[in-house]
Write an enzyme that holds these catalytic residues in place. Sequence first.
Site, PDB file in Angstrom:
ATOM      1  N   ASN A  45      29.780  45.853-112.034  1.00  0.00           N
ATOM      2  CA  ASN A  45      30.534  45.811-110.778  1.00  0.00           C
ATOM      3  C   ASN A  45      29.718  45.234-109.617  1.00  0.00           C
ATOM      4  O   ASN A  45      29.959  45.554-108.458  1.00  0.00           O
ATOM      5  CB  ASN A  45      31.118  47.190-110.452  1.00  0.00           C
ATOM      6  CG  ASN A  45      30.055  48.258-110.318  1.00  0.00           C
ATOM      7  OD1 ASN A  45      28.867  47.967-110.433  1.00  0.00           O
ATOM      8  ND2 ASN A  45      30.471  49.488-110.065  1.00  0.00           N
ATOM      9  N   HIS A  66      25.193  47.745-106.225  1.00  0.00           N
ATOM     10  CA  HIS A  66      24.933  49.172-106.011  1.00  0.00           C
ATOM     11  C   HIS A  66      24.720  49.391-104.523  1.00  0.00           C
ATOM     12  O   HIS A  66      24.140  48.528-103.853  1.00  0.00           O
ATOM     13  CB  HIS A  66      23.669  49.623-106.755  1.00  0.00           C
ATOM     14  CG  HIS A  66      23.137  50.930-106.239  1.00  0.00           C
ATOM     15  ND1 HIS A  66      23.592  52.136-106.714  1.00  0.00           N
ATOM     16  CD2 HIS A  66      22.229  51.221-105.265  1.00  0.00           C
ATOM     17  CE1 HIS A  66      22.979  53.114-106.046  1.00  0.00           C
ATOM     18  NE2 HIS A  66      22.153  52.575-105.173  1.00  0.00           N
ATOM     19  N   GLU A 126      15.866  55.950-102.514  1.00  0.00           N
ATOM     20  CA  GLU A 126      16.027  54.717-103.288  1.00  0.00           C
ATOM     21  C   GLU A 126      15.195  53.575-102.699  1.00  0.00           C
ATOM     22  O   GLU A 126      14.608  52.780-103.450  1.00  0.00           O
ATOM     23  CB  GLU A 126      17.516  54.350-103.356  1.00  0.00           C
ATOM     24  CG  GLU A 126      18.297  55.382-104.169  1.00  0.00           C
ATOM     25  CD  GLU A 126      19.800  55.138-104.195  1.00  0.00           C
ATOM     26  OE1 GLU A 126      20.282  54.188-103.539  1.00  0.00           O
ATOM     27  OE2 GLU A 126      20.503  55.897-104.889  1.00  0.00           O
TER      28      GLU A 126
HETATM   29  P1  RTP Z   1      26.634  52.601-107.343  1.00  0.00           P
HETATM   30  O1  RTP Z   1      25.910  53.919-107.483  1.00  0.00           O
HETATM   31  O2  RTP Z   1      26.211  51.565-108.361  1.00  0.00           O
HETATM   32  O3  RTP Z   1      26.625  52.053-105.958  1.00  0.00           O
HETATM   33  O4  RTP Z   1      28.186  52.829-107.652  1.00  0.00           O
HETATM   34  P2  RTP Z   1      29.107  54.053-107.356  1.00  0.00           P
HETATM   35  O5  RTP Z   1      28.428  55.034-106.459  1.00  0.00           O
HETATM   36  O6  RTP Z   1      30.394  53.446-106.920  1.00  0.00           O
HETATM   37  O7  RTP Z   1      29.285  54.662-108.803  1.00  0.00           O
HETATM   38  P3  RTP Z   1      28.518  55.869-109.546  1.00  0.00           P
HETATM   39  O8  RTP Z   1      29.522  56.897-109.887  1.00  0.00           O
HETATM   40  O9  RTP Z   1      27.290  56.267-108.770  1.00  0.00           O
HETATM   41  O10 RTP Z   1      28.087  55.159-110.897  1.00  0.00           O
HETATM   42  C1  RTP Z   1      26.930  54.355-110.942  1.00  0.00           C
HETATM   43  C2  RTP Z   1      27.238  53.093-111.716  1.00  0.00           C
HETATM   44  O11 RTP Z   1      27.489  53.439-113.084  1.00  0.00           O
HETATM   45  C3  RTP Z   1      28.411  52.511-113.634  1.00  0.00           C
HETATM   46  N1  RTP Z   1      29.563  53.248-114.137  1.00  0.00           N
HETATM   47  N2  RTP Z   1      30.082  53.048-115.306  1.00  0.00           N
HETATM   48  N3  RTP Z   1      31.675  53.183-117.635  1.00  0.00           N
HETATM   49  C4  RTP Z   1      31.959  53.975-116.608  1.00  0.00           C
HETATM   50  O12 RTP Z   1      32.899  54.747-116.613  1.00  0.00           O
HETATM   51  C5  RTP Z   1      31.107  53.890-115.437  1.00  0.00           C
HETATM   52  N4  RTP Z   1      31.226  54.628-114.342  1.00  0.00           N
HETATM   53  C6  RTP Z   1      30.242  54.227-113.517  1.00  0.00           C
HETATM   54  C7  RTP Z   1      28.799  51.546-112.525  1.00  0.00           C
HETATM   55  O13 RTP Z   1      27.943  50.404-112.628  1.00  0.00           O
HETATM   56  C8  RTP Z   1      28.503  52.344-111.287  1.00  0.00           C
HETATM   57  O14 RTP Z   1      28.325  51.493-110.174  1.00  0.00           O
HETATM   58 MG    MG Z   2      26.490  55.860-106.895  1.00  0.00          MG
END
Ligand code: RTP
Ligand code: MG
Length: 140
Positions: A114, A117, A128
């Site tokens: 996606n 981050h 971080e």
């Molecule tokens: P990020 O930390 O990357 O900014 O994204 P986020 O807060 O929107 O999402 P988070 O829940 O923290 O998840 C971290 C990253 O893990 C991958 N992901 N894969 N396969 C799945 O269901 C799944 N869910 C999350 C994504 O790359 C996400 O940005």
């Molecule tokens: Mg996250």
Amino acid sequence: MAVTRTFSIIKPDATRRNLTGAVTKALEDAGLRVVASKRIHMTNEQAGGFYAVHKERPFYNDLCAFMTSGPVVVQVLEGEDAVKLNRDVMGATNPADAAEGTIRKLFAESIEANSVHGSDSDENAAIEIAFFFKPEEIVG
Ligand code: RTP
Ligand code: MG
């Protein structure tokens, strides 16, 4: 609103498609300033440590494999309420849910690949940033 910092990663799906500039332009157009930036290839140890909060999640191993699959660009961004500003321009984790005009709506390939981050709190931003940058590498 105070000027604060957040931590950003341009993920391997975006660097592979030569979108480093396009993603950075979207961040800058949103009012964020790049005050530190470097292109790295994360080691397994770095990815595992960085995503340790997700260790128990089903996607953890895949996520670490993805984040080490190619180069990333780690950045420190500065702006008004930078954590929220950045997450607003990033859009929802799943590009299918991301609002029009957001980076993930424009560029993300999938919920995992996606494109970006962004830190989710000021406290995590500080942790971080320190994970990847020495203080002297950040020029505000
Ligand atoms: P990020 O930390 O990357 O900014 O994204 P986020 O807060 O929107 O999402 P988070 O829940 O923290 O998840 C971290 C990253 O893990 C991958 N992901 N894969 N396969 C799945 O269901 C799944 N869910 C999350 C994504 O790359 C996400 O940005
Ligand atoms: Mg996250």
